[in-house]
Design a protein around this motif. Structure first.
Motif, PDB file in Angstrom:
ATOM      1  N   UNK A   1       1.092  -1.288  -0.070  1.00 34.39           N
ATOM      2  CA  UNK A   1      -0.109  -0.235   0.255  1.00 34.39           C
ATOM      3  C   UNK A   1       0.827   1.291  -0.377  1.00 34.39           C
ATOM      4  N   UNK A   2       0.354   2.046  -0.999  1.00 32.64           N
ATOM      5  CA  UNK A   2       1.324   3.672  -1.372  1.00 32.64           C
ATOM      6  C   UNK A   2       0.477   4.196   0.042  1.00 32.64           C
ATOM      7  N   UNK A   3       1.030   5.119   1.432  1.00 34.02           N
ATOM      8  CA  UNK A   3       0.811   6.325   1.855  1.00 34.02           C
ATOM      9  C   UNK A   3       1.611   7.486   2.327  1.00 34.02           C
ATOM     10  N   UNK A   4       1.629   8.279   1.715  1.00 37.42           N
ATOM     11  CA  UNK A   4       2.602   9.137   2.620  1.00 37.42           C
ATOM     12  C   UNK A   4       2.168   9.931   3.435  1.00 37.42           C
ATOM     13  N   UNK A   5       2.520   9.530   4.540  1.00 32.97           N
ATOM     14  CA  UNK A   5       1.916  10.053   6.270  1.00 32.97           C
ATOM     15  C   UNK A   5       2.800  11.498   6.729  1.00 32.97           C
ATOM     16  N   UNK A   6       3.118  12.115   5.351  1.00 30.97           N
ATOM     17  CA  UNK A   6       4.008  13.366   5.770  1.00 30.97           C
ATOM     18  C   UNK A   6       3.680  14.475   5.688  1.00 30.97           C
ATOM     19  N   UNK A   7       1.881  14.028   4.828  1.00 37.55           N
ATOM     20  CA  UNK A   7       0.742  14.763   4.085  1.00 37.55           C
ATOM     21  C   UNK A   7       0.131  14.796   5.283  1.00 37.55           C
ATOM     22  N   UNK A   8       0.088  16.150   5.823  1.00 38.54           N
ATOM     23  CA  UNK A   8      -1.263  16.221   6.854  1.00 38.54           C
ATOM     24  C   UNK A   8      -2.252  16.400   6.519  1.00 38.54           C
ATOM     25  N   UNK A   9      -2.635  16.742   5.254  1.00 38.19           N
ATOM     26  CA  UNK A   9      -3.987  16.443   4.451  1.00 38.19           C
ATOM     27  C   UNK A   9      -4.689  15.281   4.369  1.00 38.19           C
ATOM     28  N   UNK A  10      -4.035  14.548   4.183  1.00 39.22           N
ATOM     29  CA  UNK A  10      -4.122  12.876   3.793  1.00 39.22           C
ATOM     30  C   UNK A  10      -3.731  12.182   4.571  1.00 39.22           C
ATOM     31  N   UNK A  11      -3.134  12.099   5.986  1.00 36.19           N
ATOM     32  CA  UNK A  11      -2.761  11.562   7.109  1.00 36.19           C
ATOM     33  C   UNK A  11      -3.227  12.096   8.481  1.00 36.19           C
ATOM     34  N   UNK A  12      -4.797  11.943   9.012  1.00 35.99           N
ATOM     35  CA  UNK A  12      -5.072  12.520   9.369  1.00 35.99           C
ATOM     36  C   UNK A  12      -4.888  12.312  10.908  1.00 35.99           C
ATOM     37  N   UNK A  13      -3.785  11.468  11.618  1.00 33.52           N
ATOM     38  CA  UNK A  13      -3.184  10.911  12.657  1.00 33.52           C
ATOM     39  C   UNK A  13      -1.411  11.277  12.511  1.00 33.52           C
ATOM     40  N   UNK A  14      -1.736  12.496  11.506  1.00 35.13           N
ATOM     41  CA  UNK A  14      -0.057  13.090  11.700  1.00 35.13           C
ATOM     42  C   UNK A  14       0.131  14.093  12.745  1.00 35.13           C
ATOM     43  N   UNK A  15      -0.759  15.050  13.771  1.00 40.76           N
ATOM     44  CA  UNK A  15      -0.099  15.740  14.445  1.00 40.76           C
ATOM     45  C   UNK A  15      -0.238  14.642  15.636  1.00 40.76           C
TER      46      UNK A  15
END
Length: 476
Positions: A402-416
């Protein structure tokens, strides 16, 4: 140079010009009326395990598996479903009208499939398949026959007829298709028709047949089916959300819109804990967080202030505990989560990546048997499988391919949340305090002994001080 092989330069140049022209032509775009693309799962993702989480085992819906597994078409049952829809119709539409309605949508429906199938299925076969599959969906999940029976009884809510029974979550009467299935078949139908990303038809086809059959129903096909979906997700404790009414792209997308985290504000002390923004790496394991003083609590689903779905992961205001809705793990959990991620992978703009972000969290948080055991004790994971190791193994491989951009806050709602937890994990004073608590104060008897020893040390120091003072000038 005497070579017997000759190359026809003119013919080869003409062929390459045609290929260049085709390559320069604009790529076909999906129809504007197709919100969700139905795509085959790529081989790098499909081949990471041998569990068959993307393949139907009971019935095929749509062209992909009708072509691959023709024995799953079940056209005999689907034809009976067509007859049931026509019998329940209040508009007395003819078979030609049903076919004409689907034929009108053929081009739009075909554009919703990301991979070509036309070489295996002509227009007539495609229209026939769409009609039969739409009727199958309506009979299984749309309560068409039940609604018609209620209207025939003057709006009464009784059973639709003698011999009515539940199948696929619906009460079916004597005029419905005479397919007698046990509970295992009902589970297989839900799994194949609702859960699989490839095994779908565009929902606007289902809605068109529903409107043609029961124009006076007062509800759309989505309204009729969403009742079953909400009951299913609440029973499995995956979601209690009631998203705004909108036509879904397909049945899996109808499930997906119920997996939405509540818009939560980050904890007020996140900036203090993170120590600055850093690139998001992998999540620590639950055991590592536990050793750094991070607690885990099961967040209730529903109720005032409760979570709307399992995606509602929240860090408490002090940053000391991660509150996660309980994940009830059964044999179909992996299938549902993987296909929801496959839907997001094929539709990043329309579907986002929130389920993928959640799956990355749980797959890295609970990747060992010790982690699953810890989270089970805290009520965050509940399962009835063979052991914690089996659950950990399946969770650890959940996001492979699975491809996932963890550093994108818009795509990773758990970034913060990751930033806050990572800051707490890297804080040495917090880790030392947590180590002391785990090492010396987790055992109550040891804690009592340490407290008594500390009290004795304090008393000894006080006694020594008073003894010293008694020998000083002016002492008594």
């Amino acid at each position: 140079m005497g070579d017997s092989h000759a190359v026809d330069i003119d013919s080869l140049a003409r062929q390459l010009r045609e290929e260049l022209a085709a390559a320069d032509a604009p790529a076909p775009r999906f129809a504007s009326g197709c919100p969700i693309v139905i795509a085959e799962v790529g081989e790098p993702t499909r081949n990471v395990d041998n569990h068959g989480d993307y393949d139907p085992h009971h019935v095929s819906i749509g062209p992909y598996h009708r072509i691959r597994n023709p024995h799953l078409a079940r056209d005999d049952e689907k034809i009976r479903c067509l007859g049931a829809v026509m019998s329940a119709s209040t508009a007395a539409a003819t078979l030609e009208e049903y076919l004409g309605e689907v034929a009108r949508l053929e081009g739009r429906a075909a554009s919703c499939y990301a991979h070509a199938f036309e070489q295996h299925m002509d227009s007539a076969a495609f229209v026939r398949m769409l009609l039969l599959d739409a009727c199958y969906v309506l009979i299984r999940f749309g309560r068409v026959v039940e609604a018609a029976a209620r209207r025939g009884n003057g709006g009464g809510g009784g059973a639709p007829g003698a011999g009515g029974h539940e199948q696929g979550g619906l009460r079916r009467g004597a005029d419905a298709p005479s397919v007698r299935a046990d509970m295992m078949e009902a589970v297989a139908v839900v799994r194949d028709v609702l859960y699989l990303a490839e095994n779908q038809i565009p929902f606007f086809v289902v809605d068109a047949i529903h409107r043609l059959a029961v124009p006076d129903a007062g509800v759309s096909a989505a309204d009729a089916i969403v009742e079953y979906v909400r009951e299913l997700l609440r029973g499995q404790q995956y979601s209690v959300a009631t998203p705004a009414a909108a036509e879904p792209g397909n049945l899996l997308h109808l499930l997906h819109v119920h997996f939405a985290p509540t818009a939560l504000s980050p904890p007020t002390n996140v900036g203090k804990v993170t120590g600055g923004k850093r690139p998001v790496g992998r999540w620590r394991t639950a055991t590592e967080y536990h050793c750094a003083g991070v607690g885990f609590r099961a967040r209730p689903l529903g109720g005032k202030g409760g979570a709307r779905s399992i995606l509602d992961v929240e860090l408490d205001g002090r940053g000391g505990a991660l509150e996660i809705p309980r994940l009830n793990v059964d044999a179909e959990t992996w299938r549902l989560l993987r296909n929801l991620m496959a839907l997001e992978q094929s539709n990043p703009a329309a579907a986002g990546s929130r389920v993928t972000a959640y799956c990355v969290l749980v797959s890295q948080l609970a990747c060992t048997a010790r982690d699953v055991e810890l989270l089970s004790r805290r009520g965050v994971i509940s399962h009835g499988l063979g052991g914690h190791g089996e659950v950990a193994e399946r969770l650890a491989g959940l996001c492979r391919g699975v491809a996932f951009g963890a550093d994108d806050p818009a795509g990773n709602y758990l970034h913060a949340t990751w930033q806050a937890l990572e800051g707490r994990f890297r804080s040495r004073p917090r880790r030392w305090a947590a180590w002391l608590m785990l090492r010396y104060f987790s055992n109550p008897w040891l804690a009592v002994g340490l407290a008594a020893a500390a009290l004795g040390l304090v008393c000894t120091v006080v006694q020594a001080v008073y003894s010293a003072l008694s020998y000083t000038p002016g002492g008594t």
